[in-house]
Structure formats: C-alpha cells, structure tokens
Design a protein around this motif. Structure first.
Motif, PDB file in Angstrom:
ATOM      1  N   ALA A 131      10.831 -56.291 -39.559  1.00  0.00           N
ATOM      2  CA  ALA A 131      11.894 -57.009 -38.859  1.00  0.00           C
ATOM      3  C   ALA A 131      11.583 -57.133 -37.369  1.00  0.00           C
ATOM      4  CB  ALA A 131      13.223 -56.296 -39.068  1.00  0.00           C
ATOM      5  N   SER A 132      11.071 -56.064 -36.762  1.00  0.00           N
ATOM      6  CA  SER A 132      10.686 -56.102 -35.348  1.00  0.00           C
ATOM      7  C   SER A 132       9.568 -57.112 -35.118  1.00  0.00           C
ATOM      8  CB  SER A 132      10.225 -54.717 -34.887  1.00  0.00           C
ATOM      9  OG  SER A 132      11.242 -53.764 -35.070  1.00  0.00           O
ATOM     10  N   LEU A 133       8.622 -57.144 -36.040  1.00  0.00           N
ATOM     11  CA  LEU A 133       7.519 -58.087 -35.926  1.00  0.00           C
ATOM     12  C   LEU A 133       8.016 -59.527 -36.026  1.00  0.00           C
ATOM     13  CD1 LEU A 133       4.483 -58.413 -35.634  1.00  0.00           C
ATOM     14  CD2 LEU A 133       4.274 -58.239 -38.117  1.00  0.00           C
ATOM     15  N   GLY A 134       8.981 -59.768 -36.909  1.00  0.00           N
ATOM     16  CA  GLY A 134       9.562 -61.105 -37.008  1.00  0.00           C
ATOM     17  C   GLY A 134      10.220 -61.538 -35.710  1.00  0.00           C
ATOM     18  N   MET A 135      10.890 -60.600 -35.049  1.00  0.00           N
ATOM     19  CA  MET A 135      11.514 -60.901 -33.763  1.00  0.00           C
ATOM     20  C   MET A 135      10.462 -61.204 -32.702  1.00  0.00           C
ATOM     21  SD  MET A 135      12.416 -59.500 -30.613  1.00  0.00           S
ATOM     22  CE  MET A 135      13.695 -59.832 -29.421  1.00  0.00           C
ATOM     23  N   VAL A 136       9.339 -60.467 -32.722  1.00  0.00           N
ATOM     24  CA  VAL A 136       8.250 -60.713 -31.770  1.00  0.00           C
ATOM     25  C   VAL A 136       7.642 -62.096 -31.983  1.00  0.00           C
ATOM     26  CG1 VAL A 136       5.912 -59.983 -31.134  1.00  0.00           C
ATOM     27  CG2 VAL A 136       7.715 -58.287 -31.424  1.00  0.00           C
ATOM     28  N   VAL A 137       7.498 -62.493 -33.240  1.00  0.00           N
ATOM     29  CA  VAL A 137       6.959 -63.822 -33.545  1.00  0.00           C
ATOM     30  C   VAL A 137       7.856 -64.910 -32.968  1.00  0.00           C
ATOM     31  CG1 VAL A 137       6.477 -65.449 -35.414  1.00  0.00           C
ATOM     32  CG2 VAL A 137       5.703 -63.075 -35.597  1.00  0.00           C
ATOM     33  N   VAL A 138       9.160 -64.738 -33.111  1.00  0.00           N
ATOM     34  CA  VAL A 138      10.093 -65.722 -32.556  1.00  0.00           C
ATOM     35  C   VAL A 138      10.007 -65.742 -31.028  1.00  0.00           C
ATOM     36  CG1 VAL A 138      12.534 -66.288 -32.244  1.00  0.00           C
ATOM     37  CG2 VAL A 138      11.680 -65.628 -34.496  1.00  0.00           C
ATOM     38  N   LEU A 139       9.960 -64.557 -30.422  1.00  0.00           N
ATOM     39  CA  LEU A 139       9.996 -64.456 -28.966  1.00  0.00           C
ATOM     40  C   LEU A 139       8.748 -65.032 -28.318  1.00  0.00           C
ATOM     41  CD1 LEU A 139      11.594 -63.397 -26.537  1.00  0.00           C
ATOM     42  CD2 LEU A 139      10.437 -61.199 -26.834  1.00  0.00           C
ATOM     43  N   LEU A 157      16.490 -55.764 -48.082  1.00  0.00           N
ATOM     44  CA  LEU A 157      17.471 -56.759 -47.647  1.00  0.00           C
ATOM     45  C   LEU A 157      18.557 -56.125 -46.784  1.00  0.00           C
ATOM     46  CD1 LEU A 157      17.843 -58.858 -50.936  1.00  0.00           C
ATOM     47  CD2 LEU A 157      16.625 -59.499 -48.846  1.00  0.00           C
ATOM     48  N   LEU A 158      18.981 -54.924 -47.154  1.00  0.00           N
ATOM     49  CA  LEU A 158      20.002 -54.231 -46.367  1.00  0.00           C
ATOM     50  C   LEU A 158      19.479 -53.891 -44.973  1.00  0.00           C
ATOM     51  CD1 LEU A 158      21.524 -51.800 -49.036  1.00  0.00           C
ATOM     52  CD2 LEU A 158      22.589 -53.849 -48.083  1.00  0.00           C
ATOM     53  N   VAL A 159      18.253 -53.356 -44.910  1.00  0.00           N
ATOM     54  CA  VAL A 159      17.684 -52.990 -43.616  1.00  0.00           C
ATOM     55  C   VAL A 159      17.377 -54.230 -42.789  1.00  0.00           C
ATOM     56  CG1 VAL A 159      15.773 -51.818 -42.463  1.00  0.00           C
ATOM     57  CG2 VAL A 159      16.765 -50.839 -44.525  1.00  0.00           C
ATOM     58  N   GLY A 160      16.826 -55.260 -43.428  1.00  0.00           N
ATOM     59  CA  GLY A 160      16.541 -56.496 -42.705  1.00  0.00           C
ATOM     60  C   GLY A 160      17.799 -57.120 -42.126  1.00  0.00           C
ATOM     61  N   SER A 161      18.869 -57.092 -42.895  1.00  0.00           N
ATOM     62  CA  SER A 161      20.139 -57.618 -42.407  1.00  0.00           C
ATOM     63  C   SER A 161      20.645 -56.802 -41.222  1.00  0.00           C
ATOM     64  CB  SER A 161      21.183 -57.598 -43.532  1.00  0.00           C
ATOM     65  OG  SER A 161      20.763 -58.378 -44.626  1.00  0.00           O
ATOM     66  N   SER A 162      20.484 -55.487 -41.295  1.00  0.00           N
ATOM     67  CA  SER A 162      20.938 -54.614 -40.209  1.00  0.00           C
ATOM     68  C   SER A 162      20.155 -54.869 -38.926  1.00  0.00           C
ATOM     69  CB  SER A 162      20.789 -53.145 -40.622  1.00  0.00           C
ATOM     70  OG  SER A 162      21.559 -52.867 -41.771  1.00  0.00           O
ATOM     71  N   VAL A 163      18.831 -54.968 -39.052  1.00  0.00           N
ATOM     72  CA  VAL A 163      18.011 -55.243 -37.873  1.00  0.00           C
ATOM     73  C   VAL A 163      18.334 -56.627 -37.313  1.00  0.00           C
ATOM     74  CG1 VAL A 163      15.646 -55.491 -37.012  1.00  0.00           C
ATOM     75  CG2 VAL A 163      16.198 -53.696 -38.652  1.00  0.00           C
ATOM     76  N   ALA A 164      18.591 -57.572 -38.197  1.00  0.00           N
ATOM     77  CA  ALA A 164      18.952 -58.914 -37.739  1.00  0.00           C
ATOM     78  C   ALA A 164      20.254 -58.906 -36.952  1.00  0.00           C
ATOM     79  CB  ALA A 164      19.071 -59.850 -38.948  1.00  0.00           C
ATOM     80  N   LEU A 165      21.189 -58.044 -37.332  1.00  0.00           N
ATOM     81  CA  LEU A 165      22.482 -57.989 -36.640  1.00  0.00           C
ATOM     82  C   LEU A 165      22.433 -57.189 -35.347  1.00  0.00           C
ATOM     83  CD1 LEU A 165      25.099 -57.452 -39.511  1.00  0.00           C
ATOM     84  CD2 LEU A 165      24.963 -59.403 -37.964  1.00  0.00           C
ATOM     85  N   GLY A 166      21.650 -56.099 -35.324  1.00  0.00           N
ATOM     86  CA  GLY A 166      21.752 -55.209 -34.165  1.00  0.00           C
ATOM     87  C   GLY A 166      20.467 -54.589 -33.685  1.00  0.00           C
ATOM     88  N   GLY A 167      19.318 -55.097 -34.102  1.00  0.00           N
ATOM     89  CA  GLY A 167      18.078 -54.495 -33.671  1.00  0.00           C
ATOM     90  C   GLY A 167      17.745 -53.253 -34.468  1.00  0.00           C
ATOM     91  N   VAL A 168      16.795 -52.479 -33.960  1.00  0.00           N
ATOM     92  CA  VAL A 168      16.313 -51.290 -34.666  1.00  0.00           C
ATOM     93  C   VAL A 168      17.187 -50.094 -34.290  1.00  0.00           C
ATOM     94  CG1 VAL A 168      14.351 -49.757 -35.062  1.00  0.00           C
ATOM     95  CG2 VAL A 168      13.970 -52.199 -34.668  1.00  0.00           C
ATOM     96  N   ILE A 169      17.930 -49.586 -35.262  1.00  0.00           N
ATOM     97  CA  ILE A 169      18.826 -48.438 -35.061  1.00  0.00           C
ATOM     98  C   ILE A 169      18.375 -47.338 -36.009  1.00  0.00           C
ATOM     99  CG2 ILE A 169      21.213 -47.624 -35.185  1.00  0.00           C
ATOM    100  CD1 ILE A 169      22.100 -50.481 -34.605  1.00  0.00           C
TER     101      ILE A 169
END
Length: 331
Positions: free
Chosen positions: A99-107, A244-256
C-alpha cells in the motif's frame, strides 16, 4: 458443576465483554465528537459552524478511525490463526508495504493524480497487487505457511527499499507528504473517501461467519480436514480478505502499526480463543484504540496534530515488549 452450567456461565461472561466494549467504543466516540479546539455538545442546539465542524470534519474522521481499527484488528486475528503465530500482524506479509508503495507510485510517477482520492486508490491497488503477487508466488512454488511468511517479509523489505529511494530523490513538499502518510494520518478525511467502507463491512461480516472453521484450523490441519474444512481454500480466501482489509485501512489513514498485533493477542489473553467472540471483540477493541489514539493526536498539541500512527506505535510498542517478556509460548 455440570457442562450446561459452565456453558451458561461462559455466555454470561461473553455478554458482559460485548457490553463493556460496546460501551467503551460509544463513550470514546462521544468524547471524540465533542472535544477539540472547539468543544461541541452534540445533543444541544448547534450553531451552523458547529454543525459543519461536526458533520463535515469530525464525523467522517470518526468513521474512518472505527473502520481502520476494526479492519486491522480482525486482519491481525485472522493472520495469527492462519500463520499459527501470535506475533504475526498485517504488515508482516507485505500488505502495508504494498500500500505504501502504491502511494509512492502516485506521488512520484503519477503526480497529476496526487490528491487524497488518488492516494487512496494508489494505496488500495498497491496492497491488492502485493497480495496477488504473494498468492501467485506461493501457489507456483507450493509454499507452506512458514515460507509464505518469509515471502511476505521479503516483499515488505522490497517495498521499504523503494520507499527509501523515494525519500532520497524527493523534494521537500513530496517528502513531507510521504512522511505524513507513512506515519498515519486521518486529518482531512471526507465523506467521499468513506465509500471504501462499503467494501470493508461485508468482508468483516463474512470473516466473522468463518469463526467455526478458524477454530477447527487451530486444532491442526489434519484435524481440520477430518472435520470437513477445505484448508487450502480457507487459507487463501482469508489472506485475500486480510489484504483487502489492510489495503482499505492504509487507503483511509496511511500506515498505522501495532493494532493488528496487540489487540487480538490481548483479547485472547483476557477472553480466550473462541473466534465467535474473538473476532467481533477484536473489531470493537481495535476501533476503540484507534479512535482513542486519534483523539490524543488531535488534542496533544495546541499548534497542530500528531500523526495517529505515532500514537498507536507509542502505545503498542511497550505492550509488544511485555508480550515477549511475559509469555514464553512463542516458539
């Protein structure tokens, strides 16, 4: 003391636990909505500014916190059972890293999509992609649970390396965005982002219906097969659900971090291993913890906010150390 009396006593105990955790989550949520730079009493007559603050800022953020906490805790409980390791947690199989890597790709790769919605989609797709890669590799190589865990760790290390390179080559603004995301952040969550809750809730409900199969799996794979459980199907479906649960969580609030590790383990220590109760109690306890942590993150500084991931890590790390020192069955 006969068996019926023992069963009745256990039911009373579980009902008390559900009542306690429901009351805890309700109380913390009420304080969450009321407290902040401007104190609001939700049941009194509100001004227009108070209504906007309550409905447009605090309410979607509260729902995000509840969703994230419940998702991470349930995903952790499921992974700990599947991997037969009480110290497993969602990030250990590389899902949070994906999920973090996906965010880096977008950024950095798709800067025109760098918006809250774009980050959410990127994080979700990154988590899903890493999960599919994990399933593909494990299926082709016919990996057992232990080697599956190692592949997940390797994927997490790979994603960390890519994120580190992104740190090195980023400018100040991109670096600040990336750091804030990786530390966990619920600020600015809006109603449109909560469409992802429509995916999370059915998954949580379905996972709870599989409590009996998870209980059988804890007896060992051979016993579970004799009791009619399709081990291979159950394992992979549960792993995808956890992703899917973890990906959704990271999508909503980052890495917690630490929610998926600490919460299910403490529920087991206090209330036992029965997944019929473990899963819903973990969901409520995880939601309560994230809401409480985000409340602290909002109120701790007068000039700004702390990242909620920092607060959960600060709470979770001492508990994690205590788990290692106090318990000697992690062999």
């Amino acid at each position: 003391m006969n068996l019926d009396h023992i069963i009745a006593k256990e039911r009373v105990r579980w009902r008390r636990a559900f009542f306690i955790f429901t009351s805890l989550l309700t109380t913390i949520s009420a304080f969450y909505l009321a407290l902040g730079e401007l104190t609001i009493f939700p049941f009194w007559e509100l001004s227009e500014i108070e209504q906007q603050l309550l409905l447009q800022l605090r309410m979607p953020r509260l729902i995000s916190a509840i969703t994230i906490g419940a998702s991470l805790a349930v995903a952790g409980a499921v992974l700990q059972t599947l991997l037969a390791n009480p110290l497993a947690e969602p990030g250990i199989i590389g899902i949070s890293g994906g999920a973090s890597l996906g965010m880096v790709v977008v950024l950095f790769g798709l800067p025109w999509l760098a918006s809250p919605l774009g980050f959410m989609v990127g994080a979700f797709l990154g988590a899903l992609a890493f999960t599919l890669l994990l399933v593909f590799v494990a299926t082709r190589l016919k990996l057992n649970t232990s080697r599956l865990l190692l592949v997940g760790v390797a994927l997490g290390i790979l994603s960390s390396a890519v994120v580190t390179w992104a740190f090195y080559f980023s400018d100040d603004m991109s670096l600040r965005q990336l750091l804030y995301w990786l530390m966990g952040n619920l600020a600015g969550n809006q109603w449109y982002q909560l469409s992802i809750v429509g995916l999370v809730v059915p998954i949580l409900l379905w996972v709870v219906t599989q409590a009996s199969n998870l209980d059988k799996l804890m007896l060992g794979e051979s016993h579970a097969k004799q009791l009619g459980v399709d081990i291979l199907k159950l394992r992979w479906v549960m792993i995808v659900c956890a992703a899917l649960l973890v990906g959704s969580s990271v999508a909503l609030g980052g890495v917690i971090g630490f929610i998926g590790l600490v919460v299910p383990h403490l529920i087991r220590l206090w209330f036992g291993y029965d997944h019929r109760y473990l899963l819903p109690l973990s969901a409520m306890a995880g939601a309560s913890l994230v809401v409480f942590a985000d409340l602290i993150a909002r109120l701790a500084l007068s000039s700004g906010e702390l990242p909620v991931g920092v607060v959960t890590t600060t709470i979770g790390a001492p508990i994690f150390i205590w788990m290692l020192v106090k318990n000697h069955d992690y062999r």
